[in-house]
Design a protein around this motif. Structure first.
Motif, PDB file in Angstrom:
ATOM      1  N   GLY A  59       0.839  -1.080   0.094  1.00  0.00           N
ATOM      2  CA  GLY A  59      -0.056   0.001   0.049  1.00  0.00           C
ATOM      3  C   GLY A  59       0.648   1.255   0.031  1.00  0.00           C
ATOM      4  N   HIS A  60       0.194   2.336   0.284  1.00  0.00           N
ATOM      5  CA  HIS A  60       1.008   3.568   0.232  1.00  0.00           C
ATOM      6  C   HIS A  60       0.454   4.259   1.384  1.00  0.00           C
ATOM      7  CE1 HIS A  60      -1.878   3.172  -3.224  1.00  0.00           C
ATOM      8  NE2 HIS A  60      -2.613   3.932  -2.496  1.00  0.00           N
ATOM      9  N   CYS A  61       1.481   5.391   1.930  1.00  0.00           N
ATOM     10  CA  CYS A  61       1.173   6.209   3.182  1.00  0.00           C
ATOM     11  C   CYS A  61       1.592   7.530   2.784  1.00  0.00           C
ATOM     12  CB  CYS A  61       2.362   5.576   4.262  1.00  0.00           C
ATOM     13  SG  CYS A  61       2.065   4.034   4.683  1.00  0.00           S
ATOM     14  N   VAL A  85       8.961  14.727   4.710  1.00  0.00           N
ATOM     15  CA  VAL A  85       8.356  13.889   5.717  1.00  0.00           C
ATOM     16  C   VAL A  85       7.694  12.744   4.918  1.00  0.00           C
ATOM     17  CG1 VAL A  85       6.804  13.672   7.872  1.00  0.00           C
ATOM     18  CG2 VAL A  85       8.041  15.957   7.178  1.00  0.00           C
ATOM     19  N   SER A  86       8.133  11.474   5.271  1.00  0.00           N
ATOM     20  CA  SER A  86       7.458  10.378   4.799  1.00  0.00           C
ATOM     21  C   SER A  86       7.078   9.137   5.771  1.00  0.00           C
ATOM     22  CB  SER A  86       8.408   9.932   3.769  1.00  0.00           C
ATOM     23  OG  SER A  86       9.367   9.568   3.975  1.00  0.00           O
ATOM     24  N   GLN A  87       6.313   8.537   5.184  1.00  0.00           N
ATOM     25  CA  GLN A  87       5.888   7.149   6.065  1.00  0.00           C
ATOM     26  C   GLN A  87       6.062   6.072   5.027  1.00  0.00           C
ATOM     27  OE1 GLN A  87       2.416   7.908   8.429  1.00  0.00           O
ATOM     28  NE2 GLN A  87       3.812   8.161   9.936  1.00  0.00           N
ATOM     29  N   CYS A  88       6.085   4.740   5.262  1.00  0.00           N
ATOM     30  CA  CYS A  88       6.133   3.797   4.517  1.00  0.00           C
ATOM     31  C   CYS A  88       5.377   2.647   4.893  1.00  0.00           C
ATOM     32  CB  CYS A  88       7.535   3.039   4.396  1.00  0.00           C
ATOM     33  SG  CYS A  88       8.747   4.242   3.562  1.00  0.00           S
ATOM     34  N   ARG A 117       1.452 -10.461  10.519  1.00  0.00           N
ATOM     35  CA  ARG A 117       0.234 -10.285  10.971  1.00  0.00           C
ATOM     36  C   ARG A 117      -0.723  -8.956  11.164  1.00  0.00           C
ATOM     37  NH1 ARG A 117      -0.239  -8.681  16.246  1.00  0.00           N
ATOM     38  NH2 ARG A 117       1.828  -8.968  16.827  1.00  0.00           N
ATOM     39  N   ALA A 118       0.018  -7.873  11.136  1.00  0.00           N
ATOM     40  CA  ALA A 118      -0.408  -6.525  10.854  1.00  0.00           C
ATOM     41  C   ALA A 118       0.480  -5.449  10.322  1.00  0.00           C
ATOM     42  CB  ALA A 118      -0.648  -6.125  12.499  1.00  0.00           C
ATOM     43  N   CYS A 119      -0.092  -4.539   9.752  1.00  0.00           N
ATOM     44  CA  CYS A 119       0.557  -3.452   8.910  1.00  0.00           C
ATOM     45  C   CYS A 119       0.297  -2.249   9.499  1.00  0.00           C
ATOM     46  CB  CYS A 119       0.177  -3.592   7.334  1.00  0.00           C
ATOM     47  SG  CYS A 119       0.396  -5.234   6.790  1.00  0.00           S
ATOM     48  N   GLN A 120       1.120  -1.205   9.257  1.00  0.00           N
ATOM     49  CA  GLN A 120       1.078   0.175   9.611  1.00  0.00           C
ATOM     50  C   GLN A 120       1.851   0.981   9.030  1.00  0.00           C
ATOM     51  OE1 GLN A 120       1.648   0.476  13.681  1.00  0.00           O
ATOM     52  NE2 GLN A 120       3.748   1.317  13.501  1.00  0.00           N
ATOM     53  N   CYS A 121       1.507   2.465   8.565  1.00  0.00           N
ATOM     54  CA  CYS A 121       2.447   3.210   8.083  1.00  0.00           C
ATOM     55  C   CYS A 121       3.217   3.652   9.312  1.00  0.00           C
ATOM     56  CB  CYS A 121       1.395   4.547   7.768  1.00  0.00           C
ATOM     57  SG  CYS A 121       0.479   4.130   6.051  1.00  0.00           S
ATOM     58  N   ASP A 122       4.563   3.777   9.015  1.00  0.00           N
ATOM     59  CA  ASP A 122       5.513   4.016  10.004  1.00  0.00           C
ATOM     60  C   ASP A 122       6.777   4.820   9.320  1.00  0.00           C
ATOM     61  OD1 ASP A 122       6.983   4.044  12.530  1.00  0.00           O
ATOM     62  OD2 ASP A 122       6.746   1.833  12.480  1.00  0.00           O
TER      63      ASP A 122
END
Length: 129
Positions: A59-61, A85-88, A117-122
């Motif tokens: 996906g994209h953040c 500033v960016s998140q991946c 198990r889980a994803c996030q923008c970080d």
């Protein structure tokens, strides 16, 4: 000169995005789990092997870039003109899953592999694992 309304421009952009030949996953906003097939081998010769559906994060953040504040310009000797500033999309949780391997003959082995198990923008990192 003919000017289009903001609503018309947004509609045209949406039609353009939807009509592009993107994969189904690329059209889904955000960062989410995505299944993929993985083949696991016990050694380079493939003496024992099996397959499993593992999870990846795709996906994209959010990201942005803007002119640096004056204090940043001064502190950097006027070399840091742009601040970004960016998140991946990253894996925020892992789990182990067992893969059944079929060996030569009728012998079986079991191997554990990691899957998301889980994803996030970080924060974007070169390598986390």
């Amino acid at each position: 000169m003919l000017m289009a309304s903001p609503q018309t421009l947004v509609l045209c952009l949406l039609v353009l995005v939807v009509s592009e030949d993107w994969g189904q996953e690329a059209a889904i906003p955000g960062c989410h789990l995505h299944p993929f097939n993985v083949t696991v081998r016990s050694d380079r010769q493939g003496t024992c092997q099996g397959s499993h559906v593992a999870q990846a994060c795709v996906g994209h953040c959010e990201s942005s870039a803007f002119p640096s504040r004056y204090s940043v310009l001064v502190a950097s000797g006027y070399r840091h003109n742009i601040t970004s500033v960016s998140q991946c999309c990253t894996i925020s949780g892992l789990k182990k899953v067992k893969v059944q391997l079929q060996c030569v003959g009728s012998q079986r082995e079991e191997l554990e592999i990691f899957t998301a198990r889980a994803c996030q923008c970080d924060m974007c990192r070169l390598s986390r694992y």
